[in-house]
Design a protein around this motif. Structure first.
Motif, short mmCIF file in Angstrom:
data_model
loop_
_atom_site.label_atom_id
_atom_site.label_comp_id
_atom_site.label_asym_id
_atom_site.label_seq_id
_atom_site.Cartn_x
_atom_site.Cartn_y
_atom_site.Cartn_z
N GLU A 32 -2.37 23.07 -44.37
CA GLU A 32 -3.39 22.19 -44.93
C GLU A 32 -4.39 21.80 -43.85
O GLU A 32 -5.60 21.76 -44.11
CB GLU A 32 -2.75 20.92 -45.51
N LEU A 33 -3.90 21.51 -42.67
CA LEU A 33 -4.75 21.04 -41.58
C LEU A 33 -5.60 22.13 -40.94
O LEU A 33 -6.76 21.88 -40.58
CB LEU A 33 -3.90 20.39 -40.49
N ASN A 34 -5.04 23.31 -40.77
CA ASN A 34 -5.75 24.34 -40.00
C ASN A 34 -6.69 25.20 -40.84
O ASN A 34 -7.29 26.14 -40.33
CB ASN A 34 -4.77 25.22 -39.22
N GLY A 35 -6.83 24.89 -42.13
CA GLY A 35 -7.77 25.60 -42.97
C GLY A 35 -7.18 26.77 -43.74
O GLY A 35 -7.87 27.40 -44.55
N THR A 36 -5.91 27.07 -43.53
CA THR A 36 -5.27 28.20 -44.21
C THR A 36 -5.27 28.00 -45.72
O THR A 36 -5.63 28.90 -46.48
CB THR A 36 -3.83 28.40 -43.69
N LEU A 99 1.56 21.85 -33.26
CA LEU A 99 0.34 22.37 -33.87
C LEU A 99 -0.26 21.34 -34.83
O LEU A 99 -1.47 21.16 -34.88
CB LEU A 99 0.62 23.69 -34.59
N ILE A 100 0.60 20.66 -35.57
CA ILE A 100 0.14 19.61 -36.48
C ILE A 100 -0.56 18.50 -35.69
O ILE A 100 -1.64 18.06 -36.07
CB ILE A 100 1.32 19.04 -37.31
N VAL A 101 0.06 18.07 -34.59
CA VAL A 101 -0.54 17.02 -33.77
C VAL A 101 -1.93 17.45 -33.31
O VAL A 101 -2.89 16.68 -33.39
CB VAL A 101 0.36 16.67 -32.56
N PHE A 102 -2.05 18.68 -32.86
CA PHE A 102 -3.36 19.16 -32.41
C PHE A 102 -4.36 19.17 -33.56
O PHE A 102 -5.47 18.68 -33.43
CB PHE A 102 -3.27 20.56 -31.78
N TYR A 103 -3.98 19.73 -34.71
CA TYR A 103 -4.93 19.85 -35.82
C TYR A 103 -5.22 18.52 -36.50
O TYR A 103 -6.22 18.40 -37.20
CB TYR A 103 -4.47 20.91 -36.82
N THR A 107 -10.38 16.84 -32.21
CA THR A 107 -10.74 18.18 -31.72
C THR A 107 -10.29 19.24 -32.71
O THR A 107 -11.05 20.15 -33.04
CB THR A 107 -10.11 18.43 -30.33
N GLY A 108 -9.06 19.15 -33.17
CA GLY A 108 -8.54 20.12 -34.14
C GLY A 108 -9.32 20.10 -35.44
O GLY A 108 -9.64 21.17 -35.99
N GLN A 109 -9.65 18.91 -35.91
CA GLN A 109 -10.42 18.81 -37.15
C GLN A 109 -11.82 19.39 -36.98
O GLN A 109 -12.33 20.07 -37.87
CB GLN A 109 -10.49 17.36 -37.61
N GLN A 110 -12.44 19.13 -35.84
CA GLN A 110 -13.77 19.68 -35.59
C GLN A 110 -13.71 21.19 -35.47
O GLN A 110 -14.61 21.90 -35.93
CB GLN A 110 -14.39 19.07 -34.33
N MET A 111 -12.66 21.70 -34.85
CA MET A 111 -12.51 23.14 -34.70
C MET A 111 -12.44 23.81 -36.08
O MET A 111 -13.02 24.87 -36.28
CB MET A 111 -11.26 23.46 -33.89
N VAL A 112 -11.74 23.18 -37.03
CA VAL A 112 -11.64 23.73 -38.37
C VAL A 112 -12.99 23.64 -39.09
O VAL A 112 -13.42 24.59 -39.74
CB VAL A 112 -10.55 23.01 -39.20
#
Length: 176
Positions: A32-36, A99-103, A107-112
């Motif tokens: 859900e978080l990483n855009g998959t 990975l969840i913590v990062f996303y 930063t993780g949200q902006q990356m997505v």
């Protein structure tokens, strides 16, 4: 003695099931978080657009398309479950949690959202992440994981397409 063995077996089985469920839940959160999840949602929408175009001469009512799209939640759940298996062979539950913590981070949200809009501070955090143990694992496993995900995705999309066509046929619509 028999009761103790039974209780111990029951405890170990339930603990293993909770661990698996927890891994599954964590992986789903990661998707859900990483855009998959959004990526596969978009793929389903594109498939329906293609089918509408293919069946244009059949005058399939919008009501039928909406009914068929009603299965989208199940299709998304299916692909995410398949992806969990691919990730399980590459990442531990602790890896997924990191990975969840990062996303979940800014930063993780902006990356997505848009990687090109990362600030300098976010670029530094991204670099720190990729230099971490999990970040290194992501980079080292990327080819293997990409191959597994591609295979799972291909099978899933083919099955979804075929299943949708079969449902259209059962409603009396034929491929042109």
């Amino acid at each position: 003695m028999r009761d103790i063995v039974f209780a111990l077996t029951l405890f170990l089985t339930s603990t293993a099931c909770m661990s698996q469920r927890s891994y599954h839940q964590d992986a789903i959160r990661y998707f859900e978080l990483n855009g998959t999840e959004q990526q596969y949602d978009t793929a389903i929408e594109q498939m329906f657009a293609l089918l509408k175009e293919q069946y244009n001469s059949q005058n399939v009512p919008d009501k039928v398309w909406e009914e068929l799209k009603g299965d989208k939640t199940a299709a998304l759940a299916n692909i995410k479950s398949l992806l969990v298996s691919a990730y399980r062979s590459n990442f531990s539950q602790e890896d997924i949690k990191q990975l969840i913590v990062f996303y979940e981070s800014e930063t993780g949200q902006q990356m997505v959202k848009d990687r090109t809009q990362l600030t300098d501070a976010q670029k530094t955090k991204l670099s720190d992440f990729f230099n971490s143990k999990v970040g290194q694992k992501v980079q080292n496993q990327s080819d293997s994981l990409r191959s597994m995900v591609a295979e799972v995705s291909e099978l899933w999309s083919r099955d979804l397409y075929t299943e949708t066509i079969q449902k259209l046929k059962s409603k009396g619509y034929q491929t042109p």
